[in-house]
Design an enzyme around this catalytic site. Structure first.
Site, PDB file in Angstrom:
ATOM      1  N   SER A 150       0.872  -1.178   0.000  1.00 53.42           N
ATOM      2  CA  SER A 150       0.000   0.000   0.000  1.00 53.42           C
ATOM      3  C   SER A 150       0.905   1.223   0.000  1.00 53.42           C
ATOM      4  O   SER A 150       2.068   1.136   0.442  1.00 53.42           O
ATOM      5  CB  SER A 150      -0.842  -0.011   1.276  1.00 53.42           C
ATOM      6  OG  SER A 150      -1.440   1.249   1.488  1.00 53.42           O
ATOM      7  N   TYR A 163      -0.593  -1.242  10.367  1.00 52.10           N
ATOM      8  CA  TYR A 163      -0.868  -1.464   8.935  1.00 52.10           C
ATOM      9  C   TYR A 163       0.330  -1.002   8.107  1.00 52.10           C
ATOM     10  O   TYR A 163       0.773  -1.707   7.194  1.00 52.10           O
ATOM     11  CB  TYR A 163      -2.135  -0.692   8.540  1.00 52.10           C
ATOM     12  CG  TYR A 163      -2.563  -0.870   7.105  1.00 52.10           C
ATOM     13  CD1 TYR A 163      -3.187  -2.036   6.675  1.00 52.10           C
ATOM     14  CD2 TYR A 163      -2.364   0.140   6.156  1.00 52.10           C
ATOM     15  CE1 TYR A 163      -3.597  -2.194   5.355  1.00 52.10           C
ATOM     16  CE2 TYR A 163      -2.772  -0.005   4.842  1.00 52.10           C
ATOM     17  CZ  TYR A 163      -3.392  -1.177   4.437  1.00 52.10           C
ATOM     18  OH  TYR A 163      -3.780  -1.332   3.130  1.00 52.10           O
TER      19      TYR A 163
HETATM   20  N1  LIG Z   1      -8.716  -0.505  -1.252  1.00 55.35           N
HETATM   21  C1  LIG Z   1      -7.666   0.278  -1.102  1.00 55.35           C
HETATM   22  O1  LIG Z   1      -7.770   1.517  -1.200  1.00 55.35           O
HETATM   23  C2  LIG Z   1      -6.313  -0.292  -0.804  1.00 55.35           C
HETATM   24  C3  LIG Z   1      -5.221   0.584  -0.735  1.00 55.35           C
HETATM   25  C4  LIG Z   1      -3.963   0.063  -0.463  1.00 55.35           C
HETATM   26  C5  LIG Z   1      -3.801  -1.295  -0.267  1.00 55.35           C
HETATM   27  N2  LIG Z   1      -4.884  -2.120  -0.331  1.00 55.35           N
HETATM   28  C6  LIG Z   1      -4.667  -3.543  -0.100  1.00 55.35           C
HETATM   29  O2  LIG Z   1      -5.267  -4.305  -1.135  1.00 55.35           O
HETATM   30  C7  LIG Z   1      -5.796  -5.514  -0.591  1.00 55.35           C
HETATM   31  C8  LIG Z   1      -7.285  -5.634  -0.919  1.00 55.35           C
HETATM   32  O3  LIG Z   1      -7.948  -4.491  -0.450  1.00 55.35           O
HETATM   33  P1  LIG Z   1      -9.549  -4.364  -0.400  1.00 55.35           P
HETATM   34  O4  LIG Z   1      -9.865  -2.922  -0.301  1.00 55.35           O
HETATM   35  O5  LIG Z   1     -10.167  -5.188  -1.470  1.00 55.35           O
HETATM   36  O6  LIG Z   1      -9.792  -4.975   1.069  1.00 55.35           O
HETATM   37  P2  LIG Z   1     -10.748  -6.046   1.676  1.00 55.35           P
HETATM   38  O7  LIG Z   1     -10.768  -5.793   3.130  1.00 55.35           O
HETATM   39  O8  LIG Z   1     -12.054  -6.095   0.944  1.00 55.35           O
HETATM   40  O9  LIG Z   1      -9.978  -7.401   1.359  1.00 55.35           O
HETATM   41  C9  LIG Z   1      -9.309  -8.127   2.298  1.00 55.35           C
HETATM   42  C10 LIG Z   1      -9.861  -9.550   2.294  1.00 55.35           C
HETATM   43  O10 LIG Z   1      -9.044 -10.318   3.177  1.00 55.35           O
HETATM   44  C11 LIG Z   1      -9.893 -11.208   3.874  1.00 55.35           C
HETATM   45  N3  LIG Z   1      -9.237 -11.622   5.118  1.00 55.35           N
HETATM   46  C12 LIG Z   1      -9.160 -10.943   6.283  1.00 55.35           C
HETATM   47  N4  LIG Z   1      -8.478 -11.654   7.189  1.00 55.35           N
HETATM   48  C13 LIG Z   1      -8.125 -12.818   6.581  1.00 55.35           C
HETATM   49  C14 LIG Z   1      -7.418 -13.967   7.011  1.00 55.35           C
HETATM   50  N5  LIG Z   1      -6.930 -14.061   8.258  1.00 55.35           N
HETATM   51  N6  LIG Z   1      -7.246 -14.983   6.135  1.00 55.35           N
HETATM   52  C15 LIG Z   1      -7.747 -14.898   4.874  1.00 55.35           C
HETATM   53  N7  LIG Z   1      -8.432 -13.843   4.416  1.00 55.35           N
HETATM   54  C16 LIG Z   1      -8.607 -12.808   5.258  1.00 55.35           C
HETATM   55  C17 LIG Z   1     -11.178 -10.429   4.121  1.00 55.35           C
HETATM   56  O11 LIG Z   1     -12.267 -11.296   4.392  1.00 55.35           O
HETATM   57  C18 LIG Z   1     -11.316  -9.665   2.801  1.00 55.35           C
HETATM   58  O12 LIG Z   1     -12.091 -10.389   1.871  1.00 55.35           O
HETATM   59  C19 LIG Z   1      -5.496  -5.489   0.899  1.00 55.35           C
HETATM   60  O13 LIG Z   1      -4.290  -6.172   1.148  1.00 55.35           O
HETATM   61  C20 LIG Z   1      -5.324  -4.013   1.188  1.00 55.35           C
HETATM   62  O14 LIG Z   1      -4.510  -3.777   2.309  1.00 55.35           O
HETATM   63  C21 LIG Z   1      -6.127  -1.654  -0.597  1.00 55.35           C
END
Ligand SMILES: NC(=O)c1ccc[n+]([C@@H]2O[C@H](COP(=O)([O-])OP(=O)(O)OC[C@H]3O[C@@H](n4cnc5c(N)ncnc54)[C@H](O)[C@@H]3O)[C@@H](O)[C@H]2O)c1
Length: 271
Positions: A150, A163
């Site tokens: 991120s 985080y």
């Molecule tokens: N959306 C954004 O703006 C953004 C920005 C920077 C980084 N990210 C990164 O991209 C990725 C996806 O983001 P998103 O917005 O789709 O988030 P999200 O929270 O929808 O996706 C995370 C998924 O991980 C699953 N999860 C949680 N704990 C778990 C575990 N112990 N084992 C297996 N699965 C588990 C959740 O159920 C969820 O489906 C993440 O790693 C997030 O940190 C997202």
């Protein structure tokens, strides 16, 4: 199926965190590009729903419920993937512990349990899935691992230290893995999204905060899950065969300018 497809023909892709958001978009895109997909997530029902959507669209997908911070469950996940599809060619890690976020406050206030909850999923999830997928990739002499970091991995959000540390750790871990195993045909890269509109970020930011995000994107719109999925597809596909240990930023230019720019623009507008 919507795509002209085929960029992952014959490949098995394991996508963690694929129940929704960016992970689901990636799993769906990989399937449209002809990969066989294992949709892994701790959220069993939503993972099953993602896999159903892929199959309804004519793709090949199976769900698997696993907690990526639990080594036994990760070992079962990899075993299931190999038993079902004969190997694991692509490992795409998105699992992230969003439930830790509200308690991931300033350093002096955050409980150790919050740090452990965030690091064990966002960082150690990548470590454990890689550890158990690598023997199969080494046997095959090829593999593409992509982990999600991120902007928060190197730009402070002013809070959420656990985080930030987890996402910075993902970069160091991935570069190390890339150099340890590159000679054996395995690549490991990182995707670093900026603000992407997903159910998770919609729950986290209100309308005003979302407007601030839009103000800071050097693009006409905010990011979408497919923007990240397309970058992931590139890193998973043979088109990126000579790209290893790279951090691909997908942020619409949010990190491209000096921090004072929005204030200078506002001053210029006021004159
Ligand atoms: N959306 C954004 O703006 C953004 C920005 C920077 C980084 N990210 C990164 O991209 C990725 C996806 O983001 P998103 O917005 O789709 O988030 P999200 O929270 O929808 O996706 C995370 C998924 O991980 C699953 N999860 C949680 N704990 C778990 C575990 N112990 N084992 C297996 N699965 C588990 C959740 O159920 C969820 O489906 C993440 O790693 C997030 O940190 C997202």
């Amino acid at each position: 199926m919507g795509s002209t497809a085929g960029r992952l023909t014959g490949k098995t892709a394991l996508v963690t965190g694929a129940a929704g958001g960016i992970g689901a978009a990636t799993a769906e895109l990989f399937a449209r590009e002809s990969a066989r997909v294992v949709v892994a997530d701790i959220d069993k029902d939503s993972a099953a729903a993602t896999a159903d959507r892929i199959r309804d669209d004519g793709g090949i997908a199976v769900p698997f419920a696993a907690d990526v911070s639990d080594e036994d469950q990760v070992a079962s996940l990899i075993e299931f993937t190999v038993d079902t599809f004969g190997g694991v060619d692509v490992l795409q890690n998105y699992a992230s512990n969003r439930s830790a976020v509200p308690k991931d406050v300033f350093v002096a206030d955050a409980d150790l349990s919050v740090w452990l909850a965030q690091l064990s999923v966002d960082l150690l999830g990548c470590v454990l899935t890689s550890k158990h997928a690598l023997p199969h990739m080494l046997t095959a002499g090829a593999g593409a691992i992509t982990n999600s970091s991120s902007l928060a991995g190197w730009l402070s959000l002013g809070s959420r230290p656990a985080y930030a540390a987890a996402k910075a750790g993902v970069i160091g871990f991935s570069k190390t893995l890339a150099t340890e195993y590159g000679k054996q045909g395995i690549r490991c890269n990182v995707i670093a999204p900026g603000h992407i509109t997903t159910p998770a970020t919609e729950a986290m930011y209100d309308e005003q905060q979302t407007q601030v995000m839009l103000d800071h994107v050097s693009a006409p719109r905010l990011g979408r899950p497919d923007d990240v999925a397309l970058a992931a597809l590139f890193l998973a596909s043979p088109e990126s065969a000579f790209i290893n240990g790279h951090v691909l930023v997908v942020d619409g230019g949010m990190s491209a300018y000096a921090p004072m720019l929005p204030s200078l623009r506002r001053l210029a507008d006021e004159r």
